[in-house]
Design an enzyme around this catalytic site. Structure first.
Site, mmCIF file in Angstrom:
data_model
loop_
_atom_site.group_PDB
_atom_site.id
_atom_site.type_symbol
_atom_site.label_atom_id
_atom_site.label_comp_id
_atom_site.label_asym_id
_atom_site.label_seq_id
_atom_site.Cartn_x
_atom_site.Cartn_y
_atom_site.Cartn_z
ATOM 1 N N ASP A 163 0.835 -1.196 0.000
ATOM 2 C CA ASP A 163 0.000 0.000 0.000
ATOM 3 C C ASP A 163 0.878 1.257 0.000
ATOM 4 O OD1 ASP A 163 -2.344 1.781 0.642
ATOM 5 O OD2 ASP A 163 -3.313 -0.133 1.014
ATOM 6 N N HIS A 237 -3.839 6.369 2.977
ATOM 7 C CA HIS A 237 -4.490 5.140 2.534
ATOM 8 C C HIS A 237 -3.897 3.911 3.228
ATOM 9 C CE1 HIS A 237 -5.593 2.030 -0.548
ATOM 10 N NE2 HIS A 237 -6.653 2.798 -0.731
ATOM 11 N N SER A 599 -10.975 -0.541 -1.327
ATOM 12 C CA SER A 599 -9.706 -0.552 -0.582
ATOM 13 C C SER A 599 -9.940 -0.798 0.898
ATOM 14 C CB SER A 599 -8.981 0.786 -0.747
ATOM 15 O OG SER A 599 -8.403 0.908 -2.011
#
Length: 819
Positions: A163, A237, A599
């Site tokens: 990620d 994220h 996600s």
């Protein structure tokens, strides 16, 4: 390994170029990688192990063979090209035998013809694809107690997160307020040091932290001042997904002085290994991702979470399932690593998935039972619904309204989009003070150059009593999320409600001869939106979640594989955030964020898979996937069939009955998945046979990309014969027979009654009608499908197996009658 000697003879014809017009290419070579090498090269003993044996990555055999492959890659390139005309970025040796190289298209074309080189593919970009979901999924009462409580749930299981990095100082990743973490003997990853502070990114909870950016740097996309040449999360994220999967339990979520509950990961005691491949402005590159996956498996992760995916199906191969990215994941699964990948955010439209292969668990995003609603009460008595996680206006009173257009300062402000309310200096503070500021919603909010957070800051700096952001035009595909703000505020998303608001404002505002507002008589009050409302109509498939059917090639022909595989919460998920994260403008500088996307759904499955792995450490990735799928729910909390958010003909969001192309096998049920009774297992050879059975795919291509030949593929094998917990036949002609093998993972013998459900267009029969399966034993069932009519649409059904000891196994069946 004859390639090097033969390639030397071709040196004189190799075109040499200067750097500048280069791209990154991923090259796969003849010869096995470490994970599948069973000997054959003189002086290098075998490195492959059986699934139930743990590979020692520090062994002399692994070290020597890895170095051998790396040197071979270097010698090949040195023999072909002049130094300075290319740059080798990575040697891949654990999962695939190959390398990534920055070179010219001319050099790439030449390399394709060199003996020993099997495949050359230009690199492509990839993209990014909680306080309540543990309770919604029943983890605190139904799962964690069986794993020793939340303080032991996921113990010694390592989840690798590919990620955007991590913010290690976040309390969700702290090792200080938990029982001490001991070593994890099977994990041997490394921890990079923060180049600014000199401190390690690891702390016991975080056991590995590395970043991969060589392809990004070679492509000229990487800016070290912005993207951080370290595992530090500059996006937000990566911290968010890591916290969902394995964040510490009971972390208070506070923002703007308000408490929004306590956050926890699905497996709060699991360890986190960080492999950073995503960067702020450009996303990432497949060659960096393949390097990260290769390293993660080599390090010894148990679970891989990929909240990333390609921008489109691969174009360089005949099928979506054959490319370096999916081949690396196939080798990861062979090595015993479970892989969860986000389905993509291209919904609600069909064939928008970015996760294709049957060895990957593809996760769709669901809306859970918690919704943040709010409303606005106008002075004329009308009540307008909207979104706004904010306090109510002072003492629940109403205040005068003023639009940004009526509060402008000077004519120069017309060069800016002042009605977005992003720049307080353009508005007259004297006019706005004590009133509710009415702002417009433009495309700037969609592009990310405007944010609700900034409106809140503007309104506060001007002394406003609150703010309203009103959507006047429909923007198809727009995802409206409620945003926590510190002052009263609301977003009106319904265009018809916005018209009511504007009509009321205009009719109540007195203007002079030049059209200037002189008296503001329109009033409104904003309700308290801080507390969520719980609904029984959950889960639902989120509007943005990518839908099937799966595609087998770049021309988007339907595949005989069901995708997505499963549904997990992915809408409005509270979790950790990096304070310097830029992925969501509304959460800049915050420690937590409530965001949506597949996600967010994938790490839910990664964390739950870690719980299954903890209980059943010897289970294969396909067994874990089967346990998740066969026990999934197709009914919501109100016992109604799952529904999917969809667009109506007028582009208004509506709800329709969901299908397996929306949710796969259904919504994840963690408690049932821990004890599925039966699993459908698939071996690495089964996956190779599947690839070899795809029509129009050349067997040499399978061998070139996976390193395994098709010689053992049985005659008459078809893609839908793969032993996975679903049956999909995209072109059912006449009658087809499909077999599935179930294996008992229960402690006692159990007798199952087999039942079917299918629409009348397709006849479905299964034999035997009942079967008894002993612990550890396997039995075969045969499904016969017959097309009764050709409708041009899919029919959806299922095979259910009800055990006399309480286990309930469900296999979705999807087919389209074809002439």
């Amino acid at each position: 390994m004859r390639g090097f000697e033969l390639a030397c003879l071709l040196l004189i014809v190799v075109p040499q170029v200067v750097l500048g017009t280069h791209d990154v290419y991923i090259v796969t070579m003849e010869g096995d990688p470490v994970v599948s090498y069973r000997g054959g090269v003189e002086g290098f003993p075998a490195t492959a192990t059986d699934l139930d044996e743990e590979m020692d990555i520090t062994s002399e055999a692994v070290t020597l063979y890895s170095l051998h492959l790396q040197r071979y890659h270097d010698k090949l390139l040195d023999s072909l090209f002049v130094e300075g005309t290319y740059e080798k970025l990575y040697s891949y040796h654990h999962l695939i035998n190959g390398f990534a190289v920055h070179m010219s298209p001319l050099q790439a074309e030449f390399l394709r013809k060199v003996p020993g080189v099997k495949h050359v593919e230009r690199d492509m970009k990839i993209q990014k694809l909680t306080t309540h979901t543990p309770q919604f999924l029943g983890l605190p009462t139904g799962v964690w107690p069986t794993e020793g409580g939340f303080d032991r749930a996921g113990e010694d299981v390592v989840i690798g997160l590919v990620d955007s990095g991590i913010y290690p100082q976040h309390p969700s990743f702290s090792a200080c307020k938990t029982d001490p973490y001991g070593p994890v003997p099977h994990y041997k990853g490394k921890c990079e040091m923060d180049p600014v502070t000199g401190r390690s990114f690891c702390n016991g909870k975080i056991v590995g932290a590395q970043h991969f950016a060589k392809a990004a740097i070679a492509s000229g996309a990487f800016n070290p001042d912005v993207d951080f040449a370290s595992p530090l999360d500059g996006d937000g994220h990566g911290s968010h997904t890591a916290a969902i999967a394995a964040g510490n339990n009971g972390i208070p979520v506070r923002m703007h002085g308000y408490k929004f509950g306590k956050a926890s990961g699905m497996a709060p005691r699991a360890r986190i290994a960080v492999y950073k491949v995503l960067y702020r402005l450009f996303g990432g590159y497949v060659s960096d991702v393949v390097a990260a996956i290769d390293q993660a498996v080599q390090d010894g992760v148990d679970i891989l979470n990929l909240s990333v995916g390609p921008n489109s199906p691969p174009t360089a191969t005949r099928t979506t399932f054959l490319n370096p990215f999916d081949a690396a994941l196939l080798s990861a699964v062979k090595a015993g690593v479970f892989v969860a990948q986000a389905a993509g955010n291209g919904g609600p439209f069909p064939k928008t998935l970015v996760s294709f292969s049957p060895w990957i668990t593809t996760v769709a995003a669901g809306v859970d039972d918690r919704r943040y609603k709010n409303h606005l009460v106008l002075g004329n008595g009308k009540l307008l619904s909207g979104l706004g996680v904010s306090p109510a206006t002072h003492e629940n009173k109403s205040f005068s309204l003023i639009s940004a257009a009526d509060a402008l300062l000077g004519s120069s402000s017309t060069k800016y989009s002042a009605q977005d309310c992003q720049r307080p200096e353009l508005l007259n503070k004297r006019k706005v003070q004590g009133k509710i500021l009415l702002c417009g919603y433009s495309f700037n909010y969609i592009s990310g150059t405007a944010s609700i957070k900034k409106v809140s800051q503007t309104a506060r700096s001007l002394g406003a009593a609150g703010f309203i952001v009103a959507v006047e035009n429909s923007y198809p595909g727009t995802k409206f999320d409620p945003v926590p703000v510190s002052i009263p505020g609301i977003l009106i998303t319904d265009v018809s409600r916005t018209k009511d608001l504007i009509d009321y404002y205009n009719s109540s505002t007195i203007r002079d001869w030049a059209g200037r507002a002189t008296t503001f008589q329109a009033t409104a009050g904003i309700a308290d939106g801080l507390a969520p409302t719980l609904y029984n109509s959950a889960p639902q498939v989120a509007l943005f979640s990518s839908r099937g059917p799966d595609v087998k090639d770049f021309s988007f022909q339907d595949a005989d594989v069901l995708k997505p595989d499963i549904l997990a919460p992915g809408n409005l998920i509270w979790a950790a955030w990096a304070p310097n994260g830029t992925d969501e403008a509304n959460y800049a500088g915050e420690g937590f964020a409530m965001v949506s996307g597949t996600s967010m759904a994938a790490p839910h499955i990664a964390g739950i898979a870690a719980l299954i792995k903890q209980k059943n450490p010897k289970w294969s990735p396909s067994a874990i996937k089967s346990a998740l799928m066969t026990t999934a729910n197709t009914l919501d909390k109100g016992s109604h069939p799952l529904r999917a958010q969809q667009y109506s003909a007028s582009e208004i969001m509506t709800l329709t009955r969901a299908t397996p192309f929306d949710y796969g096998s259904g919504a994840v049920n963690p408690k049932a998945a821990l004890d599925p009774g039966l699993v459908l297992d698939a071996t690495h050879q089964d996956y190779i046979t599947f690839l070899c059975s795809i029509p129009d795919v050349e067997h040499s291509e399978v061998s070139n990309i996976t390193g395994f030949a098709c010689n053992s593929s049985p005659k008459g094998q078809r893609p839908y014969d793969l032993n996975i917990p679903s049956i999909t036949i995209s072109q059912l002609k006449g009658t087809q027979t499909v077999k599935r093998t179930v294996t008992s993972v229960a402690a006692e013998a159990e007798t199952y009654t087999v039942m079917t459900r299918m629409p009348p267009e397709i006849a479905l029969e299964v034999s035997p009608p009942a079967l008894t399966v002993l612990p550890g034993a396997s039995r075969e069932i045969t499904a016969t499908l017959t097309a009764r009519s050709v409708t041009g649409t899919y029919s959806f059904g299922e095979i259910t197996m009800k055990g006399d000891r309480g286990h309930h196994v469900r296999i979705p069946v999807v087919a389209m009658g074809f002439k």
